[in-house]
Design an enzyme around this catalytic site. Structure first.
Site, PDB file in Angstrom:
ATOM      1  N   ASP A  32      -1.190  -7.251   0.152  1.00  0.00           N
ATOM      2  CA  ASP A  32      -1.940  -6.523  -0.875  1.00  0.00           C
ATOM      3  C   ASP A  32      -2.854  -7.477  -1.650  1.00  0.00           C
ATOM      4  O   ASP A  32      -2.536  -8.659  -1.805  1.00  0.00           O
ATOM      5  CB  ASP A  32      -0.937  -5.846  -1.825  1.00  0.00           C
ATOM      6  CG  ASP A  32      -1.584  -4.744  -2.638  1.00  0.00           C
ATOM      7  OD1 ASP A  32      -2.763  -4.401  -2.388  1.00  0.00           O
ATOM      8  OD2 ASP A  32      -0.904  -4.221  -3.542  1.00  0.00           O
ATOM      9  N   ASN A  34      -6.425  -7.605  -1.184  1.00  0.00           N
ATOM     10  CA  ASN A  34      -7.679  -7.980  -0.515  1.00  0.00           C
ATOM     11  C   ASN A  34      -8.892  -7.534  -1.326  1.00  0.00           C
ATOM     12  O   ASN A  34      -9.870  -8.282  -1.476  1.00  0.00           O
ATOM     13  CB  ASN A  34      -7.777  -7.325   0.869  1.00  0.00           C
ATOM     14  CG  ASN A  34      -6.715  -7.811   1.814  1.00  0.00           C
ATOM     15  OD1 ASN A  34      -6.039  -8.780   1.552  1.00  0.00           O
ATOM     16  ND2 ASN A  34      -6.569  -7.122   2.932  1.00  0.00           N
ATOM     17  N   ARG A  45     -15.430  -5.145  -0.670  1.00  0.00           N
ATOM     18  CA  ARG A  45     -13.996  -5.096  -0.375  1.00  0.00           C
ATOM     19  C   ARG A  45     -13.683  -5.560   1.042  1.00  0.00           C
ATOM     20  O   ARG A  45     -12.677  -6.219   1.281  1.00  0.00           O
ATOM     21  CB  ARG A  45     -13.474  -3.654  -0.560  1.00  0.00           C
ATOM     22  CG  ARG A  45     -13.414  -3.189  -1.995  1.00  0.00           C
ATOM     23  CD  ARG A  45     -12.891  -1.753  -2.068  1.00  0.00           C
ATOM     24  NE  ARG A  45     -11.617  -1.613  -1.401  1.00  0.00           N
ATOM     25  CZ  ARG A  45     -10.443  -1.957  -1.950  1.00  0.00           C
ATOM     26  NH1 ARG A  45     -10.400  -2.444  -3.166  1.00  0.00           N
ATOM     27  NH2 ARG A  45      -9.331  -1.810  -1.264  1.00  0.00           N
ATOM     28  N   HIS A  49     -10.768  -7.975   3.241  1.00  0.00           N
ATOM     29  CA  HIS A  49      -9.959  -7.663   4.425  1.00  0.00           C
ATOM     30  C   HIS A  49     -10.183  -8.721   5.512  1.00  0.00           C
ATOM     31  O   HIS A  49      -9.263  -9.095   6.233  1.00  0.00           O
ATOM     32  CB  HIS A  49     -10.307  -6.269   4.962  1.00  0.00           C
ATOM     33  CG  HIS A  49      -9.939  -5.171   4.010  1.00  0.00           C
ATOM     34  ND1 HIS A  49      -8.742  -5.148   3.334  1.00  0.00           N
ATOM     35  CD2 HIS A  49     -10.623  -4.063   3.593  1.00  0.00           C
ATOM     36  CE1 HIS A  49      -8.691  -4.068   2.563  1.00  0.00           C
ATOM     37  NE2 HIS A  49      -9.818  -3.404   2.701  1.00  0.00           N
ATOM     38  N   THR A  78      -0.300   5.361   6.417  1.00  0.00           N
ATOM     39  CA  THR A  78      -0.764   6.743   6.663  1.00  0.00           C
ATOM     40  C   THR A  78      -1.568   7.254   5.472  1.00  0.00           C
ATOM     41  O   THR A  78      -2.326   8.207   5.605  1.00  0.00           O
ATOM     42  CB  THR A  78       0.444   7.679   6.913  1.00  0.00           C
ATOM     43  OG1 THR A  78       1.475   7.373   5.969  1.00  0.00           O
ATOM     44  CG2 THR A  78       1.005   7.504   8.310  1.00  0.00           C
ATOM     45  N   ARG A  83      -9.149   6.257   2.049  1.00  0.00           N
ATOM     46  CA  ARG A  83     -10.155   5.274   1.577  1.00  0.00           C
ATOM     47  C   ARG A  83     -11.539   5.637   2.133  1.00  0.00           C
ATOM     48  O   ARG A  83     -11.630   6.391   3.099  1.00  0.00           O
ATOM     49  CB  ARG A  83      -9.752   3.873   2.027  1.00  0.00           C
ATOM     50  CG  ARG A  83      -8.499   3.425   1.333  1.00  0.00           C
ATOM     51  CD  ARG A  83      -8.179   1.981   1.594  1.00  0.00           C
ATOM     52  NE  ARG A  83      -7.005   1.613   0.831  1.00  0.00           N
ATOM     53  CZ  ARG A  83      -6.727   0.398   0.426  1.00  0.00           C
ATOM     54  NH1 ARG A  83      -7.527  -0.595   0.720  1.00  0.00           N
ATOM     55  NH2 ARG A  83      -5.643   0.151  -0.267  1.00  0.00           N
ATOM     56  N   LEU A 143       8.305 -15.376  18.694  1.00  0.00           N
ATOM     57  CA  LEU A 143       8.093 -14.514  17.525  1.00  0.00           C
ATOM     58  C   LEU A 143       7.502 -13.160  17.916  1.00  0.00           C
ATOM     59  O   LEU A 143       6.557 -13.094  18.712  1.00  0.00           O
ATOM     60  CB  LEU A 143       7.112 -15.220  16.563  1.00  0.00           C
ATOM     61  CG  LEU A 143       6.646 -14.392  15.360  1.00  0.00           C
ATOM     62  CD1 LEU A 143       7.720 -14.347  14.285  1.00  0.00           C
ATOM     63  CD2 LEU A 143       5.357 -14.948  14.773  1.00  0.00           C
ATOM     64  N   LEU A 207       7.140  -0.308  -3.101  1.00  0.00           N
ATOM     65  CA  LEU A 207       7.280  -0.315  -1.637  1.00  0.00           C
ATOM     66  C   LEU A 207       6.158   0.425  -0.912  1.00  0.00           C
ATOM     67  O   LEU A 207       5.937   0.194   0.278  1.00  0.00           O
ATOM     68  CB  LEU A 207       8.616   0.310  -1.233  1.00  0.00           C
ATOM     69  CG  LEU A 207       9.805  -0.640  -1.164  1.00  0.00           C
ATOM     70  CD1 LEU A 207      11.058   0.108  -0.773  1.00  0.00           C
ATOM     71  CD2 LEU A 207       9.546  -1.766  -0.163  1.00  0.00           C
TER      72      LEU A 207
HETATM   73  C1  FPP Z   1      -4.182  -3.731   0.832  1.00  0.00           C
HETATM   74  O1  FPP Z   1      -5.002  -4.443  -0.059  1.00  0.00           O
HETATM   75  C2  FPP Z   1      -4.508  -4.148   2.184  1.00  0.00           C
HETATM   76  C3  FPP Z   1      -4.803  -3.319   3.205  1.00  0.00           C
HETATM   77  C4  FPP Z   1      -4.753  -1.841   3.098  1.00  0.00           C
HETATM   78  C5  FPP Z   1      -5.205  -3.831   4.518  1.00  0.00           C
HETATM   79  C6  FPP Z   1      -4.463  -5.024   4.964  1.00  0.00           C
HETATM   80  C7  FPP Z   1      -5.069  -5.574   6.176  1.00  0.00           C
HETATM   81  C8  FPP Z   1      -5.272  -6.885   6.397  1.00  0.00           C
HETATM   82  C9  FPP Z   1      -4.841  -7.922   5.473  1.00  0.00           C
HETATM   83  C10 FPP Z   1      -5.897  -7.370   7.639  1.00  0.00           C
HETATM   84  C11 FPP Z   1      -5.078  -6.984   8.812  1.00  0.00           C
HETATM   85  C12 FPP Z   1      -5.369  -7.808   9.954  1.00  0.00           C
HETATM   86  C13 FPP Z   1      -5.127  -7.441  11.209  1.00  0.00           C
HETATM   87  C14 FPP Z   1      -5.276  -8.446  12.250  1.00  0.00           C
HETATM   88  C15 FPP Z   1      -4.727  -6.087  11.599  1.00  0.00           C
HETATM   89  P1  FPP Z   1      -6.084  -3.668  -0.906  1.00  0.00           P
HETATM   90  O2  FPP Z   1      -7.352  -3.658  -0.172  1.00  0.00           O
HETATM   91  O3  FPP Z   1      -5.559  -2.323  -1.287  1.00  0.00           O
HETATM   92  O4  FPP Z   1      -6.207  -4.579  -2.168  1.00  0.00           O
HETATM   93  P2  FPP Z   1      -6.498  -4.116  -3.658  1.00  0.00           P
HETATM   94  O5  FPP Z   1      -5.240  -3.452  -4.142  1.00  0.00           O
HETATM   95  O6  FPP Z   1      -6.776  -5.398  -4.357  1.00  0.00           O
HETATM   96  O7  FPP Z   1      -7.671  -3.193  -3.647  1.00  0.00           O
END
Ligand code: FPP
Length: 253
Positions: A32, A34, A45, A49, A78, A83, A143, A207
């Site tokens: 969380d 990003n 945003r 990611h 889900t 978004r 892994l 969670l």
């Molecule tokens: C939540 O942060 C993050 C996500 C919904 C996406 C997570 C995905 C990745 C980190 C990349 C995945 C990589 C692969 C290889 C599949 P948010 O964007 O909701 O953050 P915020 O709460 O600060 O807005």
């Protein structure tokens, strides 16, 4: 009152070595922060990611080096479909981008790539990349790098309930004999152990519909760091804290 301050276990600090005999076998991560990471830098945003994808690589290596057996990364829930379209499309391209760069190294490192989640609704290109990676790493024994993608725990539990109800109706399952072990096998995570340690970044302490059944006795660790900044040292700190915990599963130690 000095006794009040007496510690039953030696205090672990950032420099204490990790106990190689007590590594969590399954670590699950809610990645969380990003969006906030990007906002802080005046970036869109999706840049967060993209940086988050690089953190996936870092933490996969860190987990592998420690001897973690399964690393589950919550990459798309889900609920994330709500978004903006542009962000969803971008997130759906990340698995293929990540695997295009990393798959060869993952194969060499004996990593097995897997996915936990519903296939329907996912774009064909996302599924194709994950299917290819699963096929190419199927016989690896190291892994397990498990992407929770299009995953939501309430739906998972509900679908499992429907399955057992149908089996009971068909006479192939005796409801009176249904136990936790059998029910666990009806979940999407049927072939994985429950997480020993769950990490959530960005300071949020919830969670968010992630592994609700499976985390009944999981140890939780929360970090204020945004996911793109999360590194090997943070991961090791989480494992160090895990090693300080006494797991009792409701019993007495
Ligand atoms: C939540 O942060 C993050 C996500 C919904 C996406 C997570 C995905 C990745 C980190 C990349 C995945 C990589 C692969 C290889 C599949 P948010 O964007 O909701 O953050 P915020 O709460 O600060 O807005």
């Amino acid at each position: 009152m000095a006794w009040l301050w007496k510690k039953s276990k030696p205090e672990a600090n950032a420099l204490s070595p990790l106990d190689r005999d007590n590594i969590p076998q399954h670590v699950a991560v809610i990645m969380d922060g990003n969006g906030r990471w990007a906002k802080q830098r005046g970036l869109p945003r999706v840049a967060g990611h993209h940086a988050g994808m690089k953190a996936v690589k870092r933490i996969t290596i860190a987990a592998d080096e420690l001897g973690v057996k399964t690393l589950t990364m919550y990459a798309f829930s889900t609920e994330n479909w709500t978004r903006p379209r542009e962000e969803v499309d971008y997130l759906m391209r990340l698995p293929s981008e990540f695997l295009a760069i990393e798959l060869q190294e993952l194969i060499e490192k004996n990593v097995q790539v897997r996915m936990t989640g519903w296939r329907e609704g996912l774009p064909a290109h996302t599924l194709a990349a994950l299917d290819q990676a699963e096929a190419d790493t199927r016989h690896n024994t190291g892994l397990i790098l498990n992407f929770a993608l299009n995953y939501g725990s309430r739906r998972e539990i509900l679908e499992a309930v429907k399955t057992v109800a149908r089996e009971a109706e068909a006479g192939t399952l005796d409801l009176d004999k249904l136990d936790e072990e059998t029910f666990t096998k009806k979940l999407l995570t049927a072939d994985l152990p429950d997480p020993d340690l769950l990490i959530r970044t960005s300071g949020e302490i919830r969670l968010s519909n992630f592994m609700l059944w499976q985390s009944a006795y999981t140890e939780f660790w929360f970090s204020n760091r945004y996911w793109p900044d999360f590194g090997k040292e943070d991961f090791e700190e989480a494992v160090r804290e895990y090693q300080r915990r006494t797991r009792r599963y409701g019993g007495l130690k």
